[in-house]
Design an enzyme around this catalytic site. Structure first.
Site, PDB file in Angstrom:
ATOM      1  N   GLU A 172       0.792  -1.239   0.000  1.00 11.61           N
ATOM      2  CA  GLU A 172       0.000   0.000   0.000  1.00 11.61           C
ATOM      3  C   GLU A 172       0.818   1.281   0.000  1.00 11.61           C
ATOM      4  OE1 GLU A 172      -2.640  -0.410   3.324  1.00 11.61           O
ATOM      5  OE2 GLU A 172      -3.783  -2.013   2.387  1.00 11.61           O
ATOM      6  N   ASN A 214       2.104  -5.115  -3.223  1.00  8.33           N
ATOM      7  CA  ASN A 214       0.700  -5.428  -2.938  1.00  8.33           C
ATOM      8  C   ASN A 214      -0.070  -4.147  -2.632  1.00  8.33           C
ATOM      9  OD1 ASN A 214      -1.215  -7.667  -2.378  1.00  8.33           O
ATOM     10  ND2 ASN A 214      -1.207  -6.883  -0.265  1.00  8.33           N
ATOM     11  N   HIS A 251     -10.368  -5.736  -2.501  1.00  8.74           N
ATOM     12  CA  HIS A 251     -11.471  -5.573  -1.547  1.00  8.74           C
ATOM     13  C   HIS A 251     -12.555  -4.775  -2.272  1.00  8.74           C
ATOM     14  CE1 HIS A 251      -9.061  -7.041   1.786  1.00  8.74           C
ATOM     15  NE2 HIS A 251      -8.098  -6.188   1.474  1.00  8.74           N
ATOM     16  N   GLU A 280      -6.305 -10.528  -1.476  1.00  7.83           N
ATOM     17  CA  GLU A 280      -7.134 -10.319  -0.273  1.00  7.83           C
ATOM     18  C   GLU A 280      -8.604 -10.188  -0.646  1.00  7.83           C
ATOM     19  OE1 GLU A 280      -5.606  -7.072   2.089  1.00  7.83           O
ATOM     20  OE2 GLU A 280      -3.525  -7.670   1.752  1.00  7.83           O
ATOM     21  N   ASP A 282     -12.318  -9.942  -1.089  1.00  8.78           N
ATOM     22  CA  ASP A 282     -13.643 -10.027  -0.471  1.00  8.78           C
ATOM     23  C   ASP A 282     -14.565  -9.085  -1.232  1.00  8.78           C
ATOM     24  OD1 ASP A 282     -12.729  -7.576   0.726  1.00  8.78           O
ATOM     25  OD2 ASP A 282     -12.292  -8.583   2.615  1.00  8.78           O
TER      26      ASP A 282
END
Ligand code: XIL
Length: 492
Positions: A172, A214, A251, A280, A282
């Site tokens: 990030e 990432n 996400h 990750e 979702d």
């Protein structure tokens, strides 16, 4: 007979016309062997996420948290369905170096050991990040912080050296919004080169781990943030800064919806010469259609190596159960999104003859089925020199041929039998010891496990079958596992 040396991250293409029969355990190994010797098998859809992803040479992972390792429903689902593990918080900076210079791997190891004991690979997460820094790091700046970052990367990677599939080296680092530039943070304030310093440090610390950048909100190809990360990766590749992969957290929610150009994003990054992974995932609301779209986009990109969901059940999600973002509901039941994902994975062409993990004792392949153990790095086969059969004969690699001194069978006791004897890791052997021929017995030092990443590990010491060089007559040893080509084997 079969040319399937794979570049890192590549996928072995099975000859067209064969569909994969994927059965967990060494029956799966046998099936792979049969296909390799040219016998057709019947198409069978796999029934778990990991097994179905494996059919196309990919993995399906989940974040795992120590908070739930005592919950048998959680561990049962996680163990059955996923074959890659990311520690949700346990390898972050605040967890692994709570006081400067004092590393703590208690919880990182708990997740790591759970994964390893269940035959799963591990994505390390994360080494350099503005968030979840311990207090001491938050208050550092300048060269003190830069040095602390380097020391942290070295300390954590040394602990797990050779045992991590891929590390999220930097997490990030780019800003949201329209700038396309870096996020302001204490790390960024140490100088714009902090990211490449992190990657160079990481490469030296563990040359066998894939090194990933990432981030989130990098899914929409036209977003400034996506373009900013893309230019950085492009620049790194051009200048030789070591980077192997880009992770897309993915996400998805109302503010950051799944974008219709997601596939373009994945393929554009892959075209830079890096693996891409969905790290990750979702999806708030848990739309089955969106889940299937994400899976299909990954499957469409050869270098999209795998998908990880950020938790197992809705109740495990960092977003809270109400967001309903995962594949299992809070009661551990499969949701419609689960079925959509499994169906999408099973519809993908099958490619990988990589032996499957055999986590439990398996049924015995037919003794008449023989195969050679062909090392991917060397392209040569395990060989008993001059067909020697004396106890203590040391194995070598040699050009693959069809004689019995390269022909193995995999017996019920996980033994690799050859010439009436067995492949044996000498009792008490450590890394670097040569493997030998010995009278077959039931000891664990004659048990060999075939792992999803192509390695073969010994039951007594969990070390990996390896070659030390690629030329004819080079020794075959057991060595600390690192997953590199000299430790990957094909049943040929
Ligand atoms: C989250 C964890 O899921 C939470 O338990 C924790 O409180 C905060 O971090 N991006 C990342 C992950 O890279 O590490 C974050 O994980 C979610 C967002």
């Amino acid at each position: 007979m079969i040319d399937n040396v794979v570049p890192d991250g590549g996928h072995r293409k099975r000859p067209s016309g064969f569909r994969n029969t994927l059965i967990i355990g060494s029956v799966g190994v046998l099936s792979a062997g049969l296909v390799l010797v040219g016998m057709s098998t019947t198409a069978n859809a796999a029934s778990t996420l990991g097994a179905s992803a494996q059919q196309s040479g990919r993995y399906f992972g989940t974040a795992i948290s120590t908070a739930h390792l005592g919950d048998s429903q959680y561990t049962t689902i996680a163990n059955a369905e996923f074959n890659m593990v990311t520690p949700e918080n346990e390898m972050k900076i605040d967890a692994t170096e709570p006081n400067q210079g004092q590393f703590n791997f208690t919880n990182g190891d708990r997740v790591f050991n759970w994964a390893r004991q269940n035959g799963k690979r591990v994505r390390g997460h994360t080494l350099a990040w503005h968030s979840q820094q311990p207090g001491w790091m938050q208050s550092l700046s300048g060269s003190a912080l830069r040095n602390a970052m380097i020391n942290h990367i070295n300390g954590v990677m040394a602990h797990y050296r050779g045992n991590i599939y891929a590390w999220d080296v930097v997490n990030e680092a780019f800003a949201d919004g329209s700038s396309g530039g870096r996020r302001s943070s204490n790390l960024q304030s140490t100088g714009n080169d902090w990211i490449e310093v992190a990657f160079r440090t990481a490469r030296a610390a563990d040359p066998n781990a894939k090194l990933c950048y990432n981030d989130y909100n990098t899914d929409n190809w036209t977003a400034a943030k996506t373009q900013g990360v893309f230019r950085m990766v492009q620049d790194f590749k051009q200048r030789g800064v070591p980077i192997d992969c880009v992770g897309f957290q993915s996400h998805f929610n109302g503010n950051s919806p799944y974008p219709s150009n997601y596939r373009t994003t994945l393929s554009s990054f892959a075209n830079l010469g890096v693996d891409v992974a969905i790290t990750e995932l979702d999806i708030q609301g848990g739309s089955a259609t969106t889940y299937a779209n994400v899976v299909n986009d990954c499957l469409a990109v050869a270098r999209c190596v795998g998908i990880t969901t950020w938790g197992v059940r809705d109740s495990d999600s960092w977003l809270g159960a109400g967001a309903s973002p995962l594949l299992f509901d809070s009661g551990g039941n499969k949701k419609p999104a689960y079925t959509a994902v499994l169906n999408a994975l099973n519809a993908s062409p099958t490619v990988s003859p990589t032996p499957t993990t055999s986590p439990s004792p398996s049924t015995s392949p037919s003794p008449s089925t023989t195969f050679r153990l062909r090392n991917e790095g060397a392209g040569r086969c395990v060989d008993s020199p001059n067909s020697a059969t004396a106890n203590g004969t040391l194995f070598q690699i040699f050009d693959c041929h069809t004689n019995p001194n390269q022909r193995f069978t995999y017996s019920a006791g996980k033994r690799l039998e050859i010439l009436g004897k067995c492949l044996d890791s000498p009792t008490g052997a450590g890394s670097g010891t040569r493997v030998q021929l010995w009278d077959c017995h039931t000891g664990t030092n004659q048990q060999w496990n075939f792992n999803t990443n192509g390695t073969v590990t010994n039951g007594a010491n969990n070390l990996c079958l390896a070659v030390t060089a690629t030329t004819n007559t080079s020794p075959v040893t057991i060595a600390t596992c690192n997953g590199s080509a000299n430790q990957r084997w094909t049943m040929a």
